[in-house]
Structures are given as structure tokens and as C-alpha cells.
Design an enzyme around this catalytic site. Structure first.
Site, PDB file in Angstrom:
ATOM      1  N   GLU A 138      32.967  90.667  52.186  1.00 63.47           N
ATOM      2  CA  GLU A 138      33.770  89.386  51.361  1.00 63.47           C
ATOM      3  C   GLU A 138      32.825  88.963  50.500  1.00 63.47           C
ATOM      4  O   GLU A 138      33.135  88.408  49.291  1.00 63.47           O
ATOM      5  CB  GLU A 138      34.006  88.469  52.342  1.00 63.47           C
ATOM      6  CG  GLU A 138      35.024  88.947  53.431  1.00 63.47           C
ATOM      7  CD  GLU A 138      35.412  87.907  54.690  1.00 63.47           C
ATOM      8  OE1 GLU A 138      36.303  88.115  55.463  1.00 63.47           O
ATOM      9  OE2 GLU A 138      34.594  86.818  54.760  1.00 63.47           O
TER      10      GLU A 138
ATOM     11  N   HIS B  27      37.550  78.836  55.281  1.00 57.23           N
ATOM     12  CA  HIS B  27      37.375  80.312  55.898  1.00 57.23           C
ATOM     13  C   HIS B  27      36.077  80.388  55.968  1.00 57.23           C
ATOM     14  O   HIS B  27      35.185  80.134  55.342  1.00 57.23           O
ATOM     15  CB  HIS B  27      37.997  81.253  54.667  1.00 57.23           C
ATOM     16  CG  HIS B  27      37.597  82.745  54.972  1.00 57.23           C
ATOM     17  ND1 HIS B  27      38.325  83.549  55.815  1.00 57.23           N
ATOM     18  CD2 HIS B  27      36.379  83.338  54.575  1.00 57.23           C
ATOM     19  CE1 HIS B  27      37.586  84.643  56.007  1.00 57.23           C
ATOM     20  NE2 HIS B  27      36.445  84.550  55.086  1.00 57.23           N
TER      21      HIS B  27
ATOM     22  N   ASN C  91      44.031  75.100  56.560  1.00 54.68           N
ATOM     23  CA  ASN C  91      43.152  74.660  57.739  1.00 54.68           C
ATOM     24  C   ASN C  91      41.667  74.384  57.090  1.00 54.68           C
ATOM     25  O   ASN C  91      40.644  74.922  57.694  1.00 54.68           O
ATOM     26  CB  ASN C  91      43.151  75.592  58.929  1.00 54.68           C
ATOM     27  CG  ASN C  91      42.953  77.096  58.494  1.00 54.68           C
ATOM     28  OD1 ASN C  91      42.919  77.240  57.128  1.00 54.68           O
ATOM     29  ND2 ASN C  91      42.891  77.925  59.512  1.00 54.68           N
TER      30      ASN C  91
ATOM     31  N   TYR D 100      42.874  89.116  51.936  1.00 55.67           N
ATOM     32  CA  TYR D 100      43.516  89.084  53.332  1.00 55.67           C
ATOM     33  C   TYR D 100      44.186  90.280  53.657  1.00 55.67           C
ATOM     34  O   TYR D 100      45.115  90.132  54.460  1.00 55.67           O
ATOM     35  CB  TYR D 100      44.120  87.841  53.197  1.00 55.67           C
ATOM     36  CG  TYR D 100      43.450  86.361  53.625  1.00 55.67           C
ATOM     37  CD1 TYR D 100      42.830  86.382  54.794  1.00 55.67           C
ATOM     38  CD2 TYR D 100      43.795  85.306  52.934  1.00 55.67           C
ATOM     39  CE1 TYR D 100      42.064  85.286  54.994  1.00 55.67           C
ATOM     40  CE2 TYR D 100      43.070  84.242  53.417  1.00 55.67           C
ATOM     41  CZ  TYR D 100      42.270  84.005  54.308  1.00 55.67           C
ATOM     42  OH  TYR D 100      41.664  82.725  54.783  1.00 55.67           O
TER      43      TYR D 100
ATOM     44  N   LYS E 288      39.184  75.815  51.118  1.00 63.11           N
ATOM     45  CA  LYS E 288      40.621  76.026  50.734  1.00 63.11           C
ATOM     46  C   LYS E 288      41.305  75.099  50.028  1.00 63.11           C
ATOM     47  O   LYS E 288      41.001  74.021  49.965  1.00 63.11           O
ATOM     48  CB  LYS E 288      41.354  76.473  52.082  1.00 63.11           C
ATOM     49  CG  LYS E 288      40.926  77.578  52.856  1.00 63.11           C
ATOM     50  CD  LYS E 288      41.748  78.170  53.883  1.00 63.11           C
ATOM     51  CE  LYS E 288      41.204  79.328  54.838  1.00 63.11           C
ATOM     52  NZ  LYS E 288      42.081  79.634  55.800  1.00 63.11           N
TER      53      LYS E 288
HETATM   54  P1  ADP Z   1      40.662  82.255  61.040  1.00 68.53           P
HETATM   55  O1  ADP Z   1      40.512  81.746  59.428  1.00 68.53           O
HETATM   56  O2  ADP Z   1      40.087  81.364  61.760  1.00 68.53           O
HETATM   57  O3  ADP Z   1      39.539  83.631  61.109  1.00 68.53           O
HETATM   58  P2  ADP Z   1      42.900  84.347  60.930  1.00 68.53           P
HETATM   59  O4  ADP Z   1      41.683  85.513  60.711  1.00 68.53           O
HETATM   60  O5  ADP Z   1      43.265  84.826  62.409  1.00 68.53           O
HETATM   61  O6  ADP Z   1      41.818  82.776  61.322  1.00 68.53           O
HETATM   62  O7  ADP Z   1      43.691  84.175  60.089  1.00 68.53           O
HETATM   63  C1  ADP Z   1      43.391  83.854  58.496  1.00 68.53           C
HETATM   64  C2  ADP Z   1      43.965  82.774  58.013  1.00 68.53           C
HETATM   65  O8  ADP Z   1      45.419  82.996  58.059  1.00 68.53           O
HETATM   66  C3  ADP Z   1      43.816  81.448  58.795  1.00 68.53           C
HETATM   67  O9  ADP Z   1      42.645  80.896  58.484  1.00 68.53           O
HETATM   68  C4  ADP Z   1      45.021  80.685  58.278  1.00 68.53           C
HETATM   69  O10 ADP Z   1      44.800  79.922  57.090  1.00 68.53           O
HETATM   70  C5  ADP Z   1      46.011  81.681  58.361  1.00 68.53           C
HETATM   71  N1  ADP Z   1      46.975  81.714  59.595  1.00 68.53           N
HETATM   72  C6  ADP Z   1      46.507  82.331  60.714  1.00 68.53           C
HETATM   73  N2  ADP Z   1      47.500  82.261  61.511  1.00 68.53           N
HETATM   74  C7  ADP Z   1      48.434  81.652  61.048  1.00 68.53           C
HETATM   75  C8  ADP Z   1      49.904  81.068  61.711  1.00 68.53           C
HETATM   76  N3  ADP Z   1      50.175  81.345  62.812  1.00 68.53           N
HETATM   77  N4  ADP Z   1      50.515  80.748  60.554  1.00 68.53           N
HETATM   78  C9  ADP Z   1      50.307  80.416  59.385  1.00 68.53           C
HETATM   79  N5  ADP Z   1      49.168  80.719  58.769  1.00 68.53           N
HETATM   80  C10 ADP Z   1      48.207  81.223  59.691  1.00 68.53           C
HETATM   81 MG    MG Z   2      39.518  85.456  60.300  1.00 69.66          MG
END
Ligand code: ADP
Ligand code: MG
Length: 140
Positions: free
Chosen positions: A128, A117, A114, A51, A11
Site C-alpha cells: 500500500e 483506512h 468509516n 481495494y 477517507k
Molecule cells: P477495515 O477497513 O476495517 O480493514 P475491511 O478491510 O473489511 O475493513 O473493509 C474495507 C472497507 O470496506 C471498510 O473500511 C469499509 O469502508 C468498507 N466496508 C467493509 N464492510 C462493508 C460493508 N458491509 N458495507 C459497506 N462497506 C463496507
Molecule cells: Mg482492511
């Protein structure tokens, strides 16, 4: 467990801090093979499609802006149990909850920014991968 392919994104928070190589080193050390990779700069609309599953979530707009803010590196990773294995290498979504030694514990800046992905299931991995790569670009 069978050999699988999963889809990965390094990212913007990570590409801008020059962490592509450090993250790839962790991927390869875990036994995952990078069978396709390219650096691209997404538009917010392109991120929005990727997304779409999160479009009702309060952070969706912020997530689309963030993912389009700087280049990303999109990848296809291959290996035994690759989908679950990469989720383990990544760590939990929120770096504060990620296990020590995971990519997110080490590098992520926040729950939103974070660093990586990874696909969460075989069906999402297939969709994807097909969104970003043609079959000719996948070189096992
Ligand atoms: P992951 O990437 O661990 O699969 P999710 O699919 O739940 O997590 O969410 C997709 C992405 O959305 C996350 O990796 C993060 O970048 C963002 N995200 C998720 N939850 C939050 C939140 N509470 N606040 C801000 N960004 C979030
Ligand atoms: Mg996810």
C-alpha cells in the site's frame, strides 16, 4: 516490538467534514509519526486497484465510488508496532462496534463511510505504501 511503518487514508467522509486535523491529532497523540502525507483525489479505477482484495464483496462498487467521491489524505505512519497500534486507534470497521475513544467511534458515519483506512499486516503495508509514495517522499 520493532519500529514499523503503516499506510493510512483519511477517507472522503472525514476530509469533507474538515476532520483531517482532528484525526491527525489522535494519530500523533498515540505516538505515531506522520512521515509522509498528501491530499489527492482518486479515480474509481485507482481505488479499485487499491481495494482489489474486496472485488468479490457486494459493497465493492459502492466502496470505489465513495473513495473517489471527494479528496482523501494518504499517509505513512511510523512507530513501535505501528500496524497494530493504528488499528487500535482506528477502532472496528463498523462504528457501532468500535471501542469508545477510537477514531471510528468518534467520527465514522457508517460501516462503509468509516473515516479511516489502516493496513492490516506488514506485507499489505509495504504494498500500500509503494502504491502511493516513492521512497523520496518518505521522510522519517
Ligand atoms: P477495515 O477497513 O476495517 O480493514 P475491511 O478491510 O473489511 O475493513 O473493509 C474495507 C472497507 O470496506 C471498510 O473500511 C469499509 O469502508 C468498507 N466496508 C467493509 N464492510 C462493508 C460493508 N458491509 N458495507 C459497506 N462497506 C463496507
Ligand atoms: Mg482492511
Amino acid at each position: 516490538m520493532a519500529v514499523q511503518r503503516t499506510f493510512s487514508i483519511i477517507k472522503p467522509d472525514a476530509t469533507k467534514r474538515n476532520l483531517t486535523g482532528a484525526i491527525n491529532a489522535r494519530i500523533e497523540a498515540a505516538g505515531l509519526r506522520i512521515v509522509a502525507q498528501k491530499r489527492i483525489h482518486l479515480t474509481p479505477a485507482q481505488v479499485g486497484v487499491f481495494y482489489e482484495v474486496h472485488k468479490e464483496r457486494p459493497f465493492y462498487g459502492e466502496l470505489c465510488e465513495f473513495m473517489a467521491s471527494e479528496p482523501v489524505v494518504v499517509q505513512v505512519l511510523e512507530g513501535e508496532d505501528a500496524i497494530a497500534k493504528y488499528r487500535g486507534v482506528m477502532g472496528a470497521t463498523d462504528p457501532a462496534e468500535a471501542d469508545a475513544g477510537t477514531i471510528r467511534a468518534e467520527f465514522a458515519e457508517s460501516k462503509g463511510e468509516n473515516s479511516v483506512h489502516g493496513s492490516d499486516a506488514p506485507e499489505t503495508a509495504a504494498v500500500e505504501i509503494a502504491y502511493f509514495f516513492s521512497g523520496l517522499e518518505l521522510v522519517g
